[in-house]
Design a protein around this motif. Structure first.
Motif, PDB file in Angstrom:
ATOM      1  N   MET A 172       0.823  -1.207   0.000  1.00 58.89           N
ATOM      2  CA  MET A 172       0.000   0.000   0.000  1.00 58.89           C
ATOM      3  C   MET A 172       0.853   1.251   0.000  1.00 58.89           C
ATOM      4  O   MET A 172       0.880   2.009   0.957  1.00 58.89           O
ATOM      5  CB  MET A 172      -0.933  -0.020   1.208  1.00 58.89           C
ATOM      6  N   ARG A 173       1.514   1.420  -1.090  1.00 56.82           N
ATOM      7  CA  ARG A 173       2.367   2.583  -1.252  1.00 56.82           C
ATOM      8  C   ARG A 173       1.513   3.831  -1.270  1.00 56.82           C
ATOM      9  O   ARG A 173       0.508   3.876  -1.956  1.00 56.82           O
ATOM     10  CB  ARG A 173       3.063   2.414  -2.591  1.00 56.82           C
ATOM     11  N   PRO A 174       1.907   4.866  -0.563  1.00 56.80           N
ATOM     12  CA  PRO A 174       1.130   6.105  -0.626  1.00 56.80           C
ATOM     13  C   PRO A 174       1.171   6.664  -2.044  1.00 56.80           C
ATOM     14  O   PRO A 174       2.151   6.520  -2.747  1.00 56.80           O
ATOM     15  CB  PRO A 174       1.859   7.039   0.341  1.00 56.80           C
ATOM     16  N   VAL A 175       0.112   7.324  -2.406  1.00 58.32           N
ATOM     17  CA  VAL A 175      -0.006   7.796  -3.777  1.00 58.32           C
ATOM     18  C   VAL A 175       1.096   8.795  -4.098  1.00 58.32           C
ATOM     19  O   VAL A 175       1.374   9.705  -3.332  1.00 58.32           O
ATOM     20  CB  VAL A 175      -1.371   8.464  -3.986  1.00 58.32           C
ATOM     21  N   ASN A 176       1.690   8.612  -5.231  1.00 60.79           N
ATOM     22  CA  ASN A 176       2.766   9.502  -5.645  1.00 60.79           C
ATOM     23  C   ASN A 176       2.171  10.752  -6.262  1.00 60.79           C
ATOM     24  O   ASN A 176       1.764  10.758  -7.408  1.00 60.79           O
ATOM     25  CB  ASN A 176       3.636   8.753  -6.648  1.00 60.79           C
ATOM     26  N   MET A 177       2.118  11.794  -5.472  1.00 59.43           N
ATOM     27  CA  MET A 177       1.397  12.953  -5.967  1.00 59.43           C
ATOM     28  C   MET A 177       2.153  13.729  -7.025  1.00 59.43           C
ATOM     29  O   MET A 177       1.587  14.527  -7.739  1.00 59.43           O
ATOM     30  CB  MET A 177       1.060  13.891  -4.816  1.00 59.43           C
ATOM     31  N   LYS A 178       3.428  13.505  -7.099  1.00 56.98           N
ATOM     32  CA  LYS A 178       4.201  14.251  -8.099  1.00 56.98           C
ATOM     33  C   LYS A 178       3.783  13.866  -9.498  1.00 56.98           C
ATOM     34  O   LYS A 178       3.737  14.671 -10.398  1.00 56.98           O
ATOM     35  CB  LYS A 178       5.675  13.940  -7.885  1.00 56.98           C
ATOM     36  N   THR A 179       3.494  12.615  -9.666  1.00 54.92           N
ATOM     37  CA  THR A 179       3.218  12.170 -11.017  1.00 54.92           C
ATOM     38  C   THR A 179       1.763  12.306 -11.402  1.00 54.92           C
ATOM     39  O   THR A 179       1.395  12.038 -12.520  1.00 54.92           O
ATOM     40  CB  THR A 179       3.612  10.693 -11.196  1.00 54.92           C
ATOM     41  N   VAL A 180       0.942  12.726 -10.473  1.00 52.22           N
ATOM     42  CA  VAL A 180      -0.444  12.942 -10.878  1.00 52.22           C
ATOM     43  C   VAL A 180      -0.669  14.425 -10.982  1.00 52.22           C
ATOM     44  O   VAL A 180       0.072  15.233 -10.441  1.00 52.22           O
ATOM     45  CB  VAL A 180      -1.438  12.324  -9.889  1.00 52.22           C
ATOM     46  N   GLN A 181      -1.697  14.779 -11.683  1.00 54.37           N
ATOM     47  CA  GLN A 181      -1.877  16.191 -11.959  1.00 54.37           C
ATOM     48  C   GLN A 181      -2.548  16.882 -10.826  1.00 54.37           C
ATOM     49  O   GLN A 181      -3.412  16.352 -10.163  1.00 54.37           O
ATOM     50  CB  GLN A 181      -2.696  16.340 -13.210  1.00 54.37           C
ATOM     51  N   PRO A 193      13.693  13.659 -16.162  1.00 56.93           N
ATOM     52  CA  PRO A 193      13.797  15.124 -16.147  1.00 56.93           C
ATOM     53  C   PRO A 193      12.849  15.848 -15.201  1.00 56.93           C
ATOM     54  O   PRO A 193      12.953  17.044 -15.044  1.00 56.93           O
ATOM     55  CB  PRO A 193      13.467  15.532 -17.582  1.00 56.93           C
ATOM     56  N   THR A 194      11.940  15.180 -14.567  1.00 61.55           N
ATOM     57  CA  THR A 194      11.024  15.916 -13.702  1.00 61.55           C
ATOM     58  C   THR A 194      11.697  16.461 -12.457  1.00 61.55           C
ATOM     59  O   THR A 194      11.111  17.161 -11.662  1.00 61.55           O
ATOM     60  CB  THR A 194       9.836  15.036 -13.287  1.00 61.55           C
ATOM     61  N   GLY A 195      12.962  16.116 -12.314  1.00 52.02           N
ATOM     62  CA  GLY A 195      13.707  16.890 -11.324  1.00 52.02           C
ATOM     63  C   GLY A 195      13.466  16.588  -9.881  1.00 52.02           C
ATOM     64  O   GLY A 195      14.085  15.692  -9.323  1.00 52.02           O
ATOM     65  N   ASN A 196      12.607  17.308  -9.280  1.00 52.71           N
ATOM     66  CA  ASN A 196      12.437  17.260  -7.824  1.00 52.71           C
ATOM     67  C   ASN A 196      12.435  15.874  -7.266  1.00 52.71           C
ATOM     68  O   ASN A 196      11.831  14.974  -7.804  1.00 52.71           O
ATOM     69  CB  ASN A 196      11.075  17.855  -7.450  1.00 52.71           C
ATOM     70  N   ASN A 197      13.044  15.774  -6.136  1.00 51.49           N
ATOM     71  CA  ASN A 197      13.013  14.448  -5.576  1.00 51.49           C
ATOM     72  C   ASN A 197      11.630  14.136  -5.098  1.00 51.49           C
ATOM     73  O   ASN A 197      11.054  14.824  -4.299  1.00 51.49           O
ATOM     74  CB  ASN A 197      13.998  14.325  -4.417  1.00 51.49           C
ATOM     75  N   TRP A 219      13.741   1.020  -5.997  1.00 51.25           N
ATOM     76  CA  TRP A 219      14.391   0.932  -7.293  1.00 51.25           C
ATOM     77  C   TRP A 219      13.588   1.678  -8.347  1.00 51.25           C
ATOM     78  O   TRP A 219      14.133   2.435  -9.129  1.00 51.25           O
ATOM     79  CB  TRP A 219      14.552  -0.543  -7.674  1.00 51.25           C
ATOM     80  N   SER A 220      12.279   1.512  -8.333  1.00 48.81           N
ATOM     81  CA  SER A 220      11.505   2.165  -9.378  1.00 48.81           C
ATOM     82  C   SER A 220      11.412   3.667  -9.125  1.00 48.81           C
ATOM     83  O   SER A 220      11.337   4.449 -10.060  1.00 48.81           O
ATOM     84  CB  SER A 220      10.101   1.577  -9.488  1.00 48.81           C
ATOM     85  N   SER A 221      11.483   4.079  -7.879  1.00 53.54           N
ATOM     86  CA  SER A 221      11.426   5.519  -7.669  1.00 53.54           C
ATOM     87  C   SER A 221      12.784   6.138  -7.967  1.00 53.54           C
ATOM     88  O   SER A 221      12.872   7.274  -8.422  1.00 53.54           O
ATOM     89  CB  SER A 221      10.988   5.845  -6.255  1.00 53.54           C
ATOM     90  N   GLN A 222      13.847   5.391  -7.746  1.00 51.85           N
ATOM     91  CA  GLN A 222      15.150   5.918  -8.125  1.00 51.85           C
ATOM     92  C   GLN A 222      15.253   6.042  -9.626  1.00 51.85           C
ATOM     93  O   GLN A 222      15.830   6.978 -10.152  1.00 51.85           O
ATOM     94  CB  GLN A 222      16.266   4.996  -7.614  1.00 51.85           C
ATOM     95  N   ARG A 223      14.680   5.073 -10.296  1.00 48.65           N
ATOM     96  CA  ARG A 223      14.710   5.123 -11.761  1.00 48.65           C
ATOM     97  C   ARG A 223      13.965   6.359 -12.254  1.00 48.65           C
ATOM     98  O   ARG A 223      14.408   7.045 -13.143  1.00 48.65           O
ATOM     99  CB  ARG A 223      14.029   3.887 -12.316  1.00 48.65           C
ATOM    100  N   SER A 224      12.845   6.648 -11.670  1.00 50.20           N
ATOM    101  CA  SER A 224      12.115   7.809 -12.170  1.00 50.20           C
ATOM    102  C   SER A 224      12.706   9.102 -11.625  1.00 50.20           C
ATOM    103  O   SER A 224      12.430  10.171 -12.133  1.00 50.20           O
ATOM    104  CB  SER A 224      10.631   7.713 -11.818  1.00 50.20           C
ATOM    105  N   SER A 225      13.556   9.016 -10.616  1.00 51.95           N
ATOM    106  CA  SER A 225      14.185  10.254 -10.148  1.00 51.95           C
ATOM    107  C   SER A 225      15.277  10.687 -11.105  1.00 51.95           C
ATOM    108  O   SER A 225      15.697  11.832 -11.092  1.00 51.95           O
ATOM    109  CB  SER A 225      14.770  10.074  -8.748  1.00 51.95           C
ATOM    110  N   HIS A 226      15.744   9.765 -11.945  1.00 53.56           N
ATOM    111  CA  HIS A 226      16.719  10.180 -12.952  1.00 53.56           C
ATOM    112  C   HIS A 226      16.027  10.780 -14.145  1.00 53.56           C
ATOM    113  O   HIS A 226      16.662  11.214 -15.082  1.00 53.56           O
ATOM    114  CB  HIS A 226      17.535   8.970 -13.402  1.00 53.56           C
TER     115      HIS A 226
END
Lengths: 502, 290
Positions: A195-204, B262-266, B253-260
């Motif tokens: 149950m990973r918290p929702v990744n708000m960065k990737t949603v609009q 261009p969306t920048g911010n951690n 691993w998947s969040s590290q991959r997407s941190s590389h």
């Protein structure tokens, strides 16, 4: 229906992707929460003999576990609001696991009450509540399907846990079985990890449109959402919305008319909702069907239930039903009631075949209601406040859920028929249908529902009960059932399993 | 599995005949009929039908027994009322169509109400008494185990034996009160064995002594140590830990991959197990737009 309530999340939920893994995690958690207390009843005879106590004392273990599970709702809500879903589920899984292992070393019945009952029950409530909440965080468009799939965990786990428990009991006795069950229940921690918290960065970002009208209780938050048009600059409070953390406990829900009606309706319905499940085998045996066939009825019921839940989710997701999901829910509750009203007819005129038909229809009805139960609540109060709402709802449902079957037994033994409980189901509908509707043009149809429900109830109490009193009373009243089948103690496998839990 | 059916027919004494079969009894009835197979099967199932008699009538009771594995051409059948044999009721019953049928007409009046049973036997029958346990009871070393036996009618005495091969050794609770405890309660008896050791595994026999004969039932006890459930327990806990770690590692691993990307911010760093508390708030506050 009320679209406004659902869009004030502050972001657009992903509706897929990792969400399906979360649904799987919720499936596991919900499955354990609902099926676990029921499946423990297999051990009761042995434990009863071991501790030399009466059956009612041993049955307290399950009742306490259920009560703690429901009573833990608000506590669970507060913790979820503070710490997020994942943590709470993992803690819950560890609690139940540890309590079962400790209980396997117990020396008195009181140990079982405390460990399995209280701590185990709270642990399960820490599993149940966040699972429901996180679905609301991850899904918006496909939420009914997600809910239906997650709620399907209950019958699936029940059908697996029952034979598994029997196997463990035969090979390890009750102590060893408790220990191994403790390990199995720790799989809830795996569910929690999903149950990973929702990744708000990737949603609009989604501008907050509806005002919640409540004050934030969290220390340090300054603005509330009284001024939603302030637009894109989301505040600290709203930033926390992405995870499961919300305000500590949203008591303003009690001012929400829909919520109050849902609550009252639920409380009334649960008095009668589980009575058929509990009494079906006894009824079948009472009209002369043998043990295994009576137990098989329940297997049919559980099997149908398993598929009815996701199926209902699918149907509820279609574009015709989704806006009217509250009515669909009302329909399913009414359908439940009608099903039970017809049961005596089917049983008397068609015998066992009639009961099989009834079990199938009842399975569908039960699955429909259960799949929609929380979806409707989410729809009413919105995913924001859902976590507090479900906590409040569960603690208030605690009473009827626990009292319902004993009351039914009590009334049936006085020759008043327990099937009349289904009048309650229709009564519930009566209440639900007067729910707030943003669309005032449907008001006339509400009257139609009211009339229908009132009529069903009338039918139930006045027409059916007197004519089928005997058949039904014979079935319902356990004292009449000839219990001379010695050695068939395993009828209790199914009798015992049917504790009143969804 | 033997099956039997009881058929009842009221005879025309009241100008009406009612056929009531066992499977669908529609009226409430009084009185009992018991059909019991005898010691052909040492564990049997009994079905009891209550029959209500409204007026004195002649009632024909019929018992049918199918499924006897021995298939003797003739067996003896007789009737009992209230547990004692009805005199002169013994009949030889022929095997017809794979079943034995025994019928008798009883004049039922207020005085003759009671429990009627039909018994099939080829020798002296024994009443069945059992607490059906095909499977052994599992118990643990150092712990205690309790087993019970139950009958319909209370016997004169109860005796417990420990079976070793073909011999049986009587269990005497008075000589060994720390190990054995026997309690008797009417038609139930309970034996508790305490401080179990591995040698206590085996078959225990409870014996109900009646005037005619004793009837016995056996129960097997298996004593194991705590090591046995511990192995699956550890296996499952290990599996849980491995899965949780895998899931969290995958997430990191998947969040590290997407941190590389261009969306920048951690973003949303992967949640480690230690950092669960409050981690949600941290990650969400960190990732604000702009």
């Amino acid at each position: 229906m009320s679209p406004a309530a659902t869009t004030n999340l502050g972001y657009t939920p992903p509706d897929g992707g990792w969400g399906w893994a979360v649904v799987f995690g919720a499936f596991i958690s919900i499955g354990f929460s609902y099926a676990f207390p029921k499946s423990l009843t297999i051990y009761f005879k042995e434990i009863q003999m071991y501790f030399s106590v009466s059956y009612s004392e041993i049955a307290w273990v399950s009742s306490i576990m259920l009560a703690a599970m429901y009573a833990g709702g608000p506590v669970s809500s507060i913790l979820v609001n503070r710490y997020g879903c994942r943590t709470v589920v993992i803690i819950g899984g560890l609690m139940v696991g540890a309590s079962m292992v400790a209980a396997s070393f117990g020396t008195t019945i009181i140990h079982l009450y405390l460990l399995v009952g209280v701590i185990g029950g709270f642990g399960l409530s820490f599993n149940l509540q966040p699972s429901l909440t996180i679905i609301g965080k991850y899904f918006q468009v496909k939420r009914p399907i997600a809910n239906g799939l997650a709620m399907a965990g209950s019958p699936v786990f029940l059908s697996t846990l029952a034979p598994l428990n029997q196997f463990l009991f035969d090979n390890f006795g009750w102590r060893g079985a408790f220990m191994i069950l403790g390990a199995i229940v720790m799989n809830c921690c795996v569910a929690g990890a999903l149950m990973r918290p929702v990744n708000m960065k990737t949603v609009q970002k989604h501008p907050v449109t509806a005002s919640k009208g409540t004050t934030a209780k969290k220390a340090g938050s300054t603005e509330n959402n009284a001024n939603p048009e302030a637009g894109d600059l989301l505040t600290e409070t709203e930033q926390k919305i992405g995870g499961c953390a919300d305000k500590l406990m949203d008591l303003s829900l009690f001012k929400h008319r829909g919520f109050i009606i849902y609550l009252i309706g639920n409380v009334v319905m649960f008095f009668g909702f589980f009575a058929p499940v509990v009494f079906l085998p006894s009824y079948a045996k009472g009209i002369g069907i043998d043990n295994y066939q009576a137990a098989f009825l329940l297997s049919i019921f559980a099997f149908v239930d398993m598929f009815a839940r996701p199926g209902t989710g699918l149907i509820a997701n279609t574009k015709w039903i989704r806006p009217r999901i509250q009515y669909f829910f009302s329909f399913s509750v009414a359908y439940n009631g009608v099903c039970h009203l017809l049961c005596p007819f089917l049983a008397v005129y068609l015998g066992y075949a009639g009961l099989v038909v009834y079990a199938v229809f009842f399975g569908v009805a039960f699955g429909m209601v259960c799949a929609l139960l929380f979806e409707v609540l989410m729809d009413l109060v919105g995913a924001q406040r859902f976590s507090s709402a479900v906590g409040l709802v569960t603690i208030l449902e605690c009473g009827p859920v626990l009292l319902g079957p004993p009351i039914s037994v009590f009334t049936s033994q006085e020759e008043r028929v327990g099937w009349g409980r289904h009048g309650n189901a229709t009564l519930r509908l009566y209440l639900l249908s007067s729910r707030p509707c943003t669309n005032t043009t449907v008001r006339h149809s509400e009257d139609g529902w009211n009339i229908y429900h009132g009529f069903s109830e009338f039918l139930c109490h006045v027409v059916i009960l007197p004519t089928h009193r005997e058949a039904v009373a014979t079935g319902m009243s356990r004292s009449v059932y000839p219990s001379c089948i010695q050695g068939f103690d395993h009828n209790t496998i199914y009798d015992g399993i049917l504790l009143p839990v969804v | 599995m033997s099956k039997w059916n009881c058929f009842y027919k009221r005879i025309k004494h009241e100008k009406q005949t009612l056929n009531i079969t066992l499977s669908m009894v529609k009226l409430l009835h009084l009185g009992w009929c018991i059909c019991t197979p005898s010691h052909y099967k040492d564990i049997g199932d009994s079905l009891v039908e209550k029959v209500e008699i409204l007026k004195p009538i002649d009632l024909e009771l019929a018992c049918t027994w199918t499924g006897n594995p021995n298939k003797l051409p003739n067996i003896t059948g007789y009737w009992r009322k209230d547990g004692s044999e009805i005199t002169n009721s013994r009949l030889t019953v022929q095997l017809e169509n794979e079943q034995y049928n025994l019928k008798r007409v009883f004049r039922i009046t207020g005085d003759t109400l009671g429990n009627y049973s039909c018994i099939f036997s080829d020798t002296d029958e024994a009443k069945i008494d059992f607490n059906k346990k095909d499977k052994p009871i599992v118990a643990y070393v150092g712990d205690s185990v309790a087993m019970a036996c139950k009958t319909k009618l209370p016997p004169n005495t109860w005796l417990w034996y420990r079976a070793n091969g073909t011999e049986q050794e009587l269990i005497n609770a008075t000589t060994d009160p720390l190990r054995y405890k026997i309690s008797v309660d009417g038609n139930t008896t309970k034996l508790t064995v305490m401080n179990l050791t591995a040698e206590d595994s085996g078959v225990y026999v409870c014996s109900a002594i009646y005037n005619i004969k004793a009837s016995v039932s056996r129960v097997e006890v298996r004593v194991i140590t705590f090591m046995e459930p511990l192995k699956p327990f550890i296996a499952i806990v290990a599996e849980v830990i491995i899965l949780v770690l895998l899931i969290l590692l995958y997430e990191r691993w998947s969040s590290q991959r997407s941190s590389h990307s261009p969306t920048g911010n951690n973003i949303h760093t992967a949640l480690t197990r230690e950092g669960n508390n409050g981690m949600d708030e941290n990650t969400t506050t960190r990732q604000r737009k702009i």
